[in-house]
Design an enzyme around this catalytic site. Structure first.
Site, PDB file in Angstrom:
ATOM      1  N   GLU A   1       0.830  -1.206   0.000  1.00 10.90           N
ATOM      2  CA  GLU A   1       0.000   0.000   0.000  1.00 10.90           C
ATOM      3  C   GLU A   1       0.867   1.259   0.000  1.00 10.90           C
ATOM      4  OE1 GLU A   1      -3.002  -0.156  -0.602  1.00 10.90           O
ATOM      5  OE2 GLU A   1      -3.623  -2.183  -0.007  1.00 10.90           O
TER       6      GLU A   1
ATOM      7  N   ARG B   1     -18.060  -0.523   5.260  1.00 12.12           N
ATOM      8  CA  ARG B   1     -19.075  -1.290   4.512  1.00 12.12           C
ATOM      9  C   ARG B   1     -19.871  -2.176   5.471  1.00 12.12           C
ATOM     10  NH1 ARG B   1     -18.503  -6.489   2.641  1.00 12.12           N
ATOM     11  NH2 ARG B   1     -16.368  -6.465   3.407  1.00 12.12           N
TER      12      ARG B   1
ATOM     13  N   CYS C   1      -8.307  -1.303   8.112  1.00 16.94           N
ATOM     14  CA  CYS C   1      -6.905  -1.364   7.662  1.00 16.94           C
ATOM     15  C   CYS C   1      -6.385   0.017   7.289  1.00 16.94           C
ATOM     16  CB  CYS C   1      -6.762  -2.321   6.474  1.00 16.94           C
ATOM     17  SG  CYS C   1      -6.936  -4.039   6.962  1.00 16.94           S
TER      18      CYS C   1
ATOM     19  N   HIS D   1      -1.503  -5.415   2.297  1.00 18.53           N
ATOM     20  CA  HIS D   1      -2.699  -6.264   2.281  1.00 18.53           C
ATOM     21  C   HIS D   1      -2.328  -7.634   1.718  1.00 18.53           C
ATOM     22  CE1 HIS D   1      -5.950  -3.081   2.804  1.00 18.53           C
ATOM     23  NE2 HIS D   1      -6.378  -4.095   3.530  1.00 18.53           N
TER      24      HIS D   1
HETATM   25  N1  PCA Z   1      -8.852  -6.374   6.687  1.00 18.51           N
HETATM   26  C1  PCA Z   1      -9.767  -5.272   6.872  1.00 18.51           C
HETATM   27  C2  PCA Z   1      -9.683  -4.928   8.322  1.00 18.51           C
HETATM   28  C3  PCA Z   1      -9.006  -6.082   8.982  1.00 18.51           C
HETATM   29  C4  PCA Z   1      -8.451  -6.860   7.885  1.00 18.51           C
HETATM   30  O1  PCA Z   1      -7.708  -7.859   8.008  1.00 18.51           O
HETATM   31  C5  PCA Z   1      -9.485  -4.104   5.923  1.00 18.51           C
HETATM   32  O2  PCA Z   1      -8.965  -4.325   4.809  1.00 18.51           O
HETATM   33  O3  PCA Z   1      -9.783  -2.971   6.265  1.00 18.51           O
END
Ligand code: PCA
Length: 207
Positions: free
Chosen positions: A82, A92, A145, A168
């Site tokens: 990211e 959401r 996140c 991610h």
């Molecule tokens: N993914 C979510 C929040 C916790 C996670 O593992 C996100 O992409 O915001």
């Protein structure tokens, strides 16, 4: 001399899942030694506000030289390095404490966005060359996140020293399971530690 440390965080399960690969990966990496640094792995709750407070507490406890937060992006197929954190919560689904903020700034007086301070291009190049599925992403979403990523960079501006960012991970699948993701993350972390100044490699693409 104090031991040099890297803090890696993941998240607990959310949204009806019983597992979260990001938390599993942080647990696997806890105690690893990478390029002479001790990795401390920690799980964060999937909760706006609380997750960021716990992250700050962990930074104050460990004094890491680098902080890498991991989270699950269930709709993606590759590791997403990211680049940008936005000053915006827009959930959401409710978080694990039932909060569902919509169009709320994370920090009223904070910048609209912050950039990762990890050398993501060097990390990207390393992973591509090793054959791992990876991309540079320009959106960490607007859920917990992104919230944690934004608070991390905001916090590190006042607590200078450590570099930090967010990755991610996809859901594990036979061709890219937890073992493979762990190996790719180890390579990415070592590259991040070794790279003091990021490369200039294009990762722009047509969306
Ligand atoms: N993914 C979510 C929040 C916790 C996670 O593992 C996100 O992409 O915001």
């Amino acid at each position: 001399m104090m031991e040099r440390k890297i803090l890696v965080t993941g998240f607990e399960p959310f949204g009806g899942d019983v597992e979260n690969p990001s938390g599993q990966l942080a647990a696997r990496l806890d105690g690893a030694r990478l390029h002479g640094r001790l990795v401390r792995g920690q799980n964060l709750p999937v909760a706006f506000g609380v997750a960021a407070t716990e992250l700050q507490r962990a930074i104050r406890r460990h004094h890491p030289e680098m902080v890498i937060c991991l989270g699950l992006a269930a709709g993606r197929q590759v590791l997403s390095l990211e680049r940008v954190a936005l000053n915006l919560d827009d959930a959401r689904i409710p978080d694990n404490q039932g909060q569902k903020p919509v169009d709320v700034p994370i920090r009223k007086t904070g910048a609209t966005a912050y950039l990762s301070t990890l050398p993501i291009k060097a990390m990207y190049q390393k992973l591509v060359r090793a054959g791992w599925p990876v991309e540079v992403s320009t959106s960490a979403g607007t859920y917990v996140c992104n919230h944690v990523f934004y608070c991390l960079i905001h916090y590190l501006r006042r607590y200078p020293g450590p570099r930090g960012g967010f990755i991610h991970v996809p859901r594990p699948r036979p061709e890219f399971g937890l073992d493979a993701m762990e190996a790719a993350l180890r390579a990415a972390i070592i590259t991040a530690v070794r790279t003091k100044r990021d490369r200039r490699i294009s990762a722009g693409r047509e969306e």
